[in-house]
Design a protein around this motif. Sequence first.
Motif, PDB file in Angstrom:
ATOM      1  N   GLN A 109      43.422  53.918  25.713  1.00  0.00           N
ATOM      2  CA  GLN A 109      44.858  53.669  25.685  1.00  0.00           C
ATOM      3  C   GLN A 109      45.257  52.614  26.721  1.00  0.00           C
ATOM      4  O   GLN A 109      46.094  51.746  26.455  1.00  0.00           O
ATOM      5  CB  GLN A 109      45.617  54.980  25.944  1.00  0.00           C
ATOM      6  CG  GLN A 109      45.562  55.975  24.788  1.00  0.00           C
ATOM      7  CD  GLN A 109      46.230  55.450  23.539  1.00  0.00           C
ATOM      8  OE1 GLN A 109      47.257  54.763  23.587  1.00  0.00           O
ATOM      9  NE2 GLN A 109      45.628  55.766  22.390  1.00  0.00           N
ATOM     10  N   ALA A 110      44.660  52.703  27.904  1.00  0.00           N
ATOM     11  CA  ALA A 110      44.949  51.724  28.952  1.00  0.00           C
ATOM     12  C   ALA A 110      44.533  50.320  28.513  1.00  0.00           C
ATOM     13  O   ALA A 110      45.233  49.329  28.756  1.00  0.00           O
ATOM     14  CB  ALA A 110      44.251  52.113  30.246  1.00  0.00           C
ATOM     15  N   LEU A 111      43.355  50.228  27.868  1.00  0.00           N
ATOM     16  CA  LEU A 111      42.867  48.932  27.392  1.00  0.00           C
ATOM     17  C   LEU A 111      43.755  48.392  26.271  1.00  0.00           C
ATOM     18  O   LEU A 111      44.024  47.189  26.205  1.00  0.00           O
ATOM     19  CB  LEU A 111      41.422  49.067  26.904  1.00  0.00           C
ATOM     20  CG  LEU A 111      40.360  49.249  27.995  1.00  0.00           C
ATOM     21  CD1 LEU A 111      39.035  49.679  27.388  1.00  0.00           C
ATOM     22  CD2 LEU A 111      40.192  47.939  28.773  1.00  0.00           C
ATOM     23  N   MET A 112      44.199  49.267  25.382  1.00  0.00           N
ATOM     24  CA  MET A 112      45.077  48.840  24.294  1.00  0.00           C
ATOM     25  C   MET A 112      46.400  48.300  24.835  1.00  0.00           C
ATOM     26  O   MET A 112      46.945  47.316  24.330  1.00  0.00           O
ATOM     27  CB  MET A 112      45.331  50.008  23.342  1.00  0.00           C
ATOM     28  CG  MET A 112      44.092  50.409  22.525  1.00  0.00           C
ATOM     29  SD  MET A 112      44.316  51.922  21.590  1.00  0.00           S
ATOM     30  CE  MET A 112      45.553  51.399  20.408  1.00  0.00           C
ATOM     31  N   LYS A 113      46.918  48.951  25.881  1.00  0.00           N
ATOM     32  CA  LYS A 113      48.130  48.467  26.522  1.00  0.00           C
ATOM     33  C   LYS A 113      47.903  47.096  27.141  1.00  0.00           C
ATOM     34  O   LYS A 113      48.749  46.199  27.040  1.00  0.00           O
ATOM     35  CB  LYS A 113      48.577  49.471  27.583  1.00  0.00           C
ATOM     36  CG  LYS A 113      49.864  49.061  28.297  1.00  0.00           C
ATOM     37  CD  LYS A 113      50.275  50.076  29.355  1.00  0.00           C
ATOM     38  CE  LYS A 113      51.542  49.628  30.067  1.00  0.00           C
ATOM     39  NZ  LYS A 113      51.935  50.582  31.140  1.00  0.00           N
ATOM     40  N   GLU A 114      46.736  46.915  27.795  1.00  0.00           N
ATOM     41  CA  GLU A 114      46.411  45.624  28.409  1.00  0.00           C
ATOM     42  C   GLU A 114      46.311  44.525  27.355  1.00  0.00           C
ATOM     43  O   GLU A 114      46.817  43.404  27.541  1.00  0.00           O
ATOM     44  CB  GLU A 114      45.091  45.727  29.177  1.00  0.00           C
ATOM     45  CG  GLU A 114      44.706  44.418  29.871  1.00  0.00           C
ATOM     46  CD  GLU A 114      43.343  44.477  30.538  1.00  0.00           C
ATOM     47  OE1 GLU A 114      42.944  43.460  31.128  1.00  0.00           O
ATOM     48  OE2 GLU A 114      42.681  45.525  30.455  1.00  0.00           O
ATOM     49  N   VAL A 115      45.667  44.849  26.225  1.00  0.00           N
ATOM     50  CA  VAL A 115      45.520  43.868  25.143  1.00  0.00           C
ATOM     51  C   VAL A 115      46.892  43.452  24.602  1.00  0.00           C
ATOM     52  O   VAL A 115      47.151  42.272  24.334  1.00  0.00           O
ATOM     53  CB  VAL A 115      44.633  44.423  24.017  1.00  0.00           C
ATOM     54  CG1 VAL A 115      44.716  43.537  22.772  1.00  0.00           C
ATOM     55  CG2 VAL A 115      43.193  44.529  24.486  1.00  0.00           C
ATOM     56  N   ALA A 116      47.792  44.415  24.443  1.00  0.00           N
ATOM     57  CA  ALA A 116      49.131  44.111  23.948  1.00  0.00           C
ATOM     58  C   ALA A 116      49.884  43.209  24.912  1.00  0.00           C
ATOM     59  O   ALA A 116      50.591  42.272  24.497  1.00  0.00           O
ATOM     60  CB  ALA A 116      49.905  45.413  23.721  1.00  0.00           C
ATOM     61  N   GLU A 117      49.731  43.486  26.213  1.00  0.00           N
ATOM     62  CA  GLU A 117      50.397  42.654  27.220  1.00  0.00           C
ATOM     63  C   GLU A 117      49.824  41.234  27.229  1.00  0.00           C
ATOM     64  O   GLU A 117      50.564  40.250  27.360  1.00  0.00           O
ATOM     65  CB  GLU A 117      50.243  43.303  28.598  1.00  0.00           C
ATOM     66  CG  GLU A 117      51.039  44.602  28.751  1.00  0.00           C
ATOM     67  CD  GLU A 117      50.740  45.317  30.051  1.00  0.00           C
ATOM     68  OE1 GLU A 117      49.758  44.921  30.729  1.00  0.00           O
ATOM     69  OE2 GLU A 117      51.479  46.257  30.407  1.00  0.00           O
ATOM     70  N   ILE A 118      48.495  41.174  27.095  1.00  0.00           N
ATOM     71  CA  ILE A 118      47.849  39.848  27.067  1.00  0.00           C
ATOM     72  C   ILE A 118      48.283  39.064  25.834  1.00  0.00           C
ATOM     73  O   ILE A 118      48.526  37.856  25.894  1.00  0.00           O
ATOM     74  CB  ILE A 118      46.314  39.982  27.111  1.00  0.00           C
ATOM     75  CG1 ILE A 118      45.870  40.551  28.460  1.00  0.00           C
ATOM     76  CG2 ILE A 118      45.647  38.631  26.874  1.00  0.00           C
ATOM     77  CD1 ILE A 118      44.383  40.844  28.545  1.00  0.00           C
ATOM     78  N   LYS A 119      48.404  39.761  24.691  1.00  0.00           N
ATOM     79  CA  LYS A 119      48.823  39.107  23.458  1.00  0.00           C
ATOM     80  C   LYS A 119      50.216  38.499  23.619  1.00  0.00           C
ATOM     81  O   LYS A 119      50.472  37.360  23.208  1.00  0.00           O
ATOM     82  CB  LYS A 119      48.818  40.114  22.308  1.00  0.00           C
ATOM     83  CG  LYS A 119      49.192  39.503  20.963  1.00  0.00           C
ATOM     84  CD  LYS A 119      49.152  40.541  19.858  1.00  0.00           C
ATOM     85  CE  LYS A 119      49.549  39.906  18.528  1.00  0.00           C
ATOM     86  NZ  LYS A 119      49.527  40.908  17.417  1.00  0.00           N
ATOM     87  N   ALA A 120      51.122  39.274  24.228  1.00  0.00           N
ATOM     88  CA  ALA A 120      52.477  38.762  24.468  1.00  0.00           C
ATOM     89  C   ALA A 120      52.448  37.580  25.430  1.00  0.00           C
ATOM     90  O   ALA A 120      53.179  36.597  25.262  1.00  0.00           O
ATOM     91  CB  ALA A 120      53.359  39.880  25.020  1.00  0.00           C
ATOM     92  N   LEU A 121      51.586  37.681  26.437  1.00  0.00           N
ATOM     93  CA  LEU A 121      51.443  36.604  27.412  1.00  0.00           C
ATOM     94  C   LEU A 121      50.923  35.337  26.738  1.00  0.00           C
ATOM     95  O   LEU A 121      51.399  34.219  27.020  1.00  0.00           O
ATOM     96  CB  LEU A 121      50.497  37.038  28.528  1.00  0.00           C
ATOM     97  CG  LEU A 121      50.219  36.008  29.632  1.00  0.00           C
ATOM     98  CD1 LEU A 121      51.490  35.759  30.440  1.00  0.00           C
ATOM     99  CD2 LEU A 121      49.106  36.498  30.552  1.00  0.00           C
ATOM    100  N   ILE A 122      49.971  35.505  25.824  1.00  0.00           N
ATOM    101  CA  ILE A 122      49.392  34.348  25.132  1.00  0.00           C
ATOM    102  C   ILE A 122      50.429  33.688  24.233  1.00  0.00           C
ATOM    103  O   ILE A 122      50.520  32.459  24.168  1.00  0.00           O
ATOM    104  CB  ILE A 122      48.152  34.776  24.319  1.00  0.00           C
ATOM    105  CG1 ILE A 122      47.000  35.121  25.271  1.00  0.00           C
ATOM    106  CG2 ILE A 122      47.728  33.680  23.349  1.00  0.00           C
ATOM    107  CD1 ILE A 122      45.792  35.716  24.586  1.00  0.00           C
ATOM    108  N   GLN A 123      51.209  34.499  23.535  1.00  0.00           N
ATOM    109  CA  GLN A 123      52.245  33.939  22.658  1.00  0.00           C
ATOM    110  C   GLN A 123      53.244  33.104  23.443  1.00  0.00           C
ATOM    111  O   GLN A 123      53.630  32.002  23.032  1.00  0.00           O
ATOM    112  CB  GLN A 123      52.959  35.068  21.915  1.00  0.00           C
ATOM    113  CG  GLN A 123      52.108  35.719  20.831  1.00  0.00           C
ATOM    114  CD  GLN A 123      52.805  36.885  20.154  1.00  0.00           C
ATOM    115  OE1 GLN A 123      53.747  37.457  20.714  1.00  0.00           O
ATOM    116  NE2 GLN A 123      52.353  37.241  18.953  1.00  0.00           N
TER     117      GLN A 123
END
Length: 424
Positions: free
Chosen positions: A71-85
Motif C-alpha cells: 500500500q505504501a508503494l502504491m501511494k508512492e507510485v501515485a504521487e510520482i505519477k502526478a509529479l511526472i504529469q
Amino acid sequence: MFDIRWIRENQEAFDEGLKARGQEPRAAKLIALDDARRSHVTKLQEAQQRRNSASKEIGKAKASGDEEGAQALMKEVAEIKALIQAGEEEQRKLEAALEEALSIIPNTGLADVPIGEDEDGNVELHTWGEKPSFDFDPKEHYELGEALGGMDFETAAKLSGARFSLLKGQIARLGRALGQFMIDLHTQEHGYLEVSPPLLVRDEALFGTGQLPKFAEDQFRTTEGRWLIPTAEVPLTNMVAGETLDQAALPLRVTGLTYCFRSEAGSAGRDVRGMLRQHQFEKCELVSITDADSSLDELERMRGCAEKVLQLLGLHYRVMTLCTGDMGFSARKTYDLEVWLPGQNAYREISSCSVCGDFQARRMNARYRVEGQKQLQFVHTLNGSGVAVGRCLIAVLENYQQADGTIVVPEALRPYMNGLEQIG
C-alpha cells in the motif's frame, strides 16, 4: 534557426556572428535555458525510473504478504505519477521557452560578408552597362505613366488607400509582358520549374522562412488566420518542409510569378509617390534547394540568372554585396541588384539573392539523404528575385523615355507586345 548543441560548442563564434549583425551576445542566456531544460528532463527520468522500480516492488511485496508495504508503494507510485504529469507540462514550457528564444535570432553572415551597420556598409561587386544620356531632363515613372494615361494612383487610392496603383492600357500590358518575359527566361533558359503557389499560407510556412514570429507586423493576416504571402519565397521554399529528399534530386530549382503583399510597417513617408513601395506588387521569385556543398556556387548561379533579366532589357545596374547589418533575417550572404533610375538619378534595389545555409531548413525540418550514410542532413536554401516586376516596369519607363514623353519598348519585350515598338 540555430542548433543549441552547435551554440554550446561554438559560443564565441556564435556571439561574434551576432555582434557583426548588431546583436547582443546571447550564447550564455540560451545555454542557461537549455541547462534548465536538461536538468528538469534528468529529474523526470529519475522519477520515471523510481516509478518503474516501485511498481515492480509492489508485486514482490504482495507476493510476500507485506500488504502494508504494498500500500505504501502504491501511494508512492501515485504521487510520482502526478509529479511526472506536472513535470511533463513544465518540460513543454521549458522547451517552448528555448524554442522561442532561438526563433528570433537572425542568421549570421559568412566570413566574406562585409561588416557594417546599415546600407552604407554595402560593397559594390561590379556594374553592368552604361547610364543612359538624355538631352532633356528625364522624368520619374509616375510622371510618365500619368501623362500617358496608364497610371492612375487617384483611383487606386479611392479603391484601396495609399501605396496601391492602378495600371491601364499599354502600361498594364507592358507590366504583364515583363512578368511573362521573366518567367519564360527562367524556365526555358535557366532550368527552373514553374510553380503557381497559393497566395495564402499558414503560420508554419512563415515561421519556416523566418518571417514569423519576429516580423508579424510586416505581414497581412486574414480574418481566418492565414497570411498573404510577402514573397513567393514562402510557399516555394516550404514545398520541402518536413520532407526528406535524396541527394541525387538536388538541386531543386523552382520559380513563380506571383503577387506579393507587405504592410510596409515603419516606412511612413518613404517613397510615397508612384510604384516604388507598394502594399501589393508582382515579383518573379527564384528558389533553390541544394545540398550543403553546393549552396555557395548556387548563389552565384542565381545572381547570374537575375542579372540576365536586366542585361536582356538593356538596363544599367550595379551588384552590391550586403553588409552584416543590412542582410535579411535568414540570410548568410546577400547580393542586391540595383537598377539605375534616371528620373530619380539614383540606383534602386530590384533584386536580392540570398543563401541561407541550413537556417530555414532547421525551422522547416527539411533534410536530405546521402547515399551510404545513415545520418540525415539539413538542406540548404536560397531565394532571389528574378526580378521585381513593378520596379522593372519603373526602370523601363525611365530608361526608355523619349523627349516627347513616349516610351520605346525594349526589343526583348516586343514579342510579348505583339510587335509594338513604342508606347504613346
